[in-house]
Design a protein around this motif. Structure first.
Motif, PDB file in Angstrom:
ATOM      1  N   UNK A 346       0.840  -1.522   0.202  1.00 30.56           N
ATOM      2  CA  UNK A 346       0.231  -0.131   0.091  1.00 30.56           C
ATOM      3  C   UNK A 346       0.569   1.310  -0.225  1.00 30.56           C
ATOM      4  N   UNK A 347       2.040   1.059  -0.317  1.00 33.07           N
ATOM      5  CA  UNK A 347       2.822   2.051  -0.365  1.00 33.07           C
ATOM      6  C   UNK A 347       2.177   2.746  -1.504  1.00 33.07           C
ATOM      7  N   UNK A 348       3.084   4.727  -1.730  1.00 35.60           N
ATOM      8  CA  UNK A 348       2.745   5.869  -3.701  1.00 35.60           C
ATOM      9  C   UNK A 348       2.951   4.873  -4.045  1.00 35.60           C
ATOM     10  N   UNK A 349       1.635   4.540  -4.857  1.00 28.77           N
ATOM     11  CA  UNK A 349       1.482   4.153  -6.876  1.00 28.77           C
ATOM     12  C   UNK A 349       1.689   3.217  -6.581  1.00 28.77           C
ATOM     13  N   UNK A 350       1.575   1.792  -5.625  1.00 28.45           N
ATOM     14  CA  UNK A 350       1.081   0.317  -5.559  1.00 28.45           C
ATOM     15  C   UNK A 350      -0.294  -0.330  -6.195  1.00 28.45           C
ATOM     16  N   UNK A 351      -0.943   1.116  -5.627  1.00 28.50           N
ATOM     17  CA  UNK A 351      -2.399   0.868  -6.582  1.00 28.50           C
ATOM     18  C   UNK A 351      -2.054   0.707  -7.953  1.00 28.50           C
ATOM     19  N   UNK A 352      -1.495   1.734  -8.081  1.00 28.10           N
ATOM     20  CA  UNK A 352      -1.804   2.493  -9.705  1.00 28.10           C
ATOM     21  C   UNK A 352      -1.051   1.713 -10.243  1.00 28.10           C
ATOM     22  N   UNK A 353      -0.107   1.100  -9.868  1.00 32.77           N
ATOM     23  CA  UNK A 353       1.012  -0.404 -11.004  1.00 32.77           C
ATOM     24  C   UNK A 353      -0.008  -1.279 -10.843  1.00 32.77           C
ATOM     25  N   UNK A 354      -0.738  -1.633  -9.195  1.00 29.86           N
ATOM     26  CA  UNK A 354      -1.282  -3.497  -9.383  1.00 29.86           C
ATOM     27  C   UNK A 354      -2.576  -3.163 -10.776  1.00 29.86           C
ATOM     28  N   UNK A 355      -2.560  -2.419 -10.640  1.00 27.20           N
ATOM     29  CA  UNK A 355      -3.893  -1.838 -11.782  1.00 27.20           C
ATOM     30  C   UNK A 355      -3.393  -2.249 -12.990  1.00 27.20           C
ATOM     31  N   UNK A 356      -2.069  -1.766 -13.057  1.00 26.41           N
ATOM     32  CA  UNK A 356      -1.791  -1.772 -15.119  1.00 26.41           C
ATOM     33  C   UNK A 356      -0.748  -2.833 -14.980  1.00 26.41           C
TER      34      UNK A 356
END
Length: 421
Positions: A346-356
């Motif tokens: 749950x660090x910054x950018x982790x959700x976006x990377x997971x989505x990608x």
């Protein structure tokens, strides 16, 4: 014939020495000897056929020499055996595009000979290459061809493998469940039953096919029964002295153990995965399986708190699988592990990377339905909805995921679905 029998029993090393000795003797025959060409071809052919069993390189001068001899003699059958050996050499070295292309050429050559025994006997290398490349239509069609030609005979064409039919039943099962087709469970049961009475390498290969793919894919649940089966195969492999069979079963056991809940079992699994990865790297074989071993080894490191370095390993493995066009095999569970670990951190950018990562898996091209990919997508989209705080979407994806797991009879996914809050 004595050396050919050795190839499917315990003394594979003795078979290699026998054929190498026969090669040297054949080369001393006078040029006017009418049998010289056939006598030179025969041992070279079998050396290529068992090369993967003894970690011997097929590519280069060894294969080129045999190809020239076969071309001069018009011997398509021997060339087919040599090509099959080269196919699995490419696959074991993770040269997947070369392996896939040559597998298609080898299969066409094998079929052109019109010998059912040859087709059944050489099926494992070419189907293995297609399986590793996630070319499920070819895996399904070729496995079915072998099953038809074997006509229920477990030992038919056992000149390289003890039971080609047992392996073909298992590869058909994998193609069926990856495509979302019925009948895979019966295939797995038949393949395992048949392999138990075959040679150690056949048993080790079938057990690895069943659990090494089935557990990470969520098709099968890792439990005491699965671990006992794998342990049994490992002990048989160790008694046989076949180090390749031992490595197969140890890798499979490691994957099964890291899917259990008990910390001690997972720690043992993590140790096994690391040991087997080192063996594969040191001996230069089964490199096509390394990414999934690395991913699950990294997942255990993340469980212990080393998430940052673990995610780098997972990310690199998924990137490599994507570049090789193999997202629809090991890329499916690897993406799942990467996504869940990113969301846990749950660090910054982790959700976006997971989505990608999810969208990249969704966009992977396929020539047919991919049941395993589709069910994993439902699970990952549910986790993403929860990460975004969208409870309505989360419940919808979770319920569809659970329904699909029941429909496909994927016990592993059913367990994961029932554990979702």
């Amino acid at each position: 014939m004595r050396a050919a029998t050795w190839a499917t029993n315990r003394d594979i090393g003795a078979a290699r020495l026998s054929w190498e000795r026969a090669t040297r003797i054949a080369d001393t025959l006078p040029a006017e000897d009418s049998n010289r060409a056939a006598t030179r071809i025969a041992p070279r052919t079998m050396l290529c056929g068992i090369a993967f069993r003894v970690h011997m390189d097929v590519a280069g001068d060894r294969f080129d020499e045999l190809r020239e001899l076969c071309a001069a003699a018009g011997d398509k059958a021997s060339l087919a055996i040599a090509m099959a050996g080269l196919v699995i050499d490419h696959a074991y070295q993770a040269r997947m595009r070369e392996a896939s292309q040559l597998a298609s050429e080898a299969w066409a050559l094998i079929e052109s000979v019109g010998d059912p025994t040859l087709t059944v006997g050489l099926s494992f290398p070419v189907i293995y290459a297609k399986l590793q490349c996630a070319e499920w239509s070819d895996v399904l069609r070729w496995s079915q061809r072998v099953i038809d030609l074997a006509d229920g005979d477990p030992s038919k064409a056992n000149f390289i493998f003890g039971s080609p039919l047992a392996v073909a039943l298992t590869s058909r099962a994998i193609a069926r469940y990856c495509l979302g087709c019925p009948g895979w469970a019966d295939d797995l049961r038949q393949g395992l039953t048949m392999a138990r009475s075959a040679d150690p390498m056949s048993y080790a290969t079938v057990v690895a096919y069943v659990y090494f793919a089935g557990i990470p894919m969520g098709v099968l649940r890792s439990d005491d029964s699965a671990v006992r089966e794998i342990e049994d195969a490992r002990q048989i492999a160790e008694r046989s002295g076949d180090d390749l069979a031992v490595a197969f079963t140890r890798a499979t056991l490691g994957l099964a153990l890291v899917h259990l809940h008990a910390a001690a079992e997972r720690d043992r699994g993590h140790k096994l995965l690391k040991e087997v990865s080192d063996v594969f790297l040191h001996r230069g074989h089964n490199l096509s399986e390394l990414p999934i071993l690395d991913v699950y080894s990294a997942r255990e490191r993340a469980r212990r708190g080393d998430r940052d370095d673990a995610i780098q390993v997972m990310r690199a493995a998924v990137d490599d699988l994507s570049r090789d066009g193999r997202l629809l095999l090991w890329g499916i569970p690897a993406t799942g592990v990467l996504v869940t670990t990113l969301l846990d951190r749950g660090a910054d950018g982790d959700v976006a990377e997971a989505q990608a990562a999810i969208e990249r898996l969704a966009a992977a091209p396929t020539d047919g339905g991919v049941g395993v990919r589709d069910i994993v997508m439902l699970r990952l989209r549910a986790l993403m909805a929860r990460a975004h705080g969208d409870e309505t979407a989360y419940r919808d994806y979770r319920d569809r995921y659970c329904d699909m797991a029941r429909t496909l009879e994927f016990d592993g996914h059913l367990a994961w679905a029932e554990a979702m809050p």
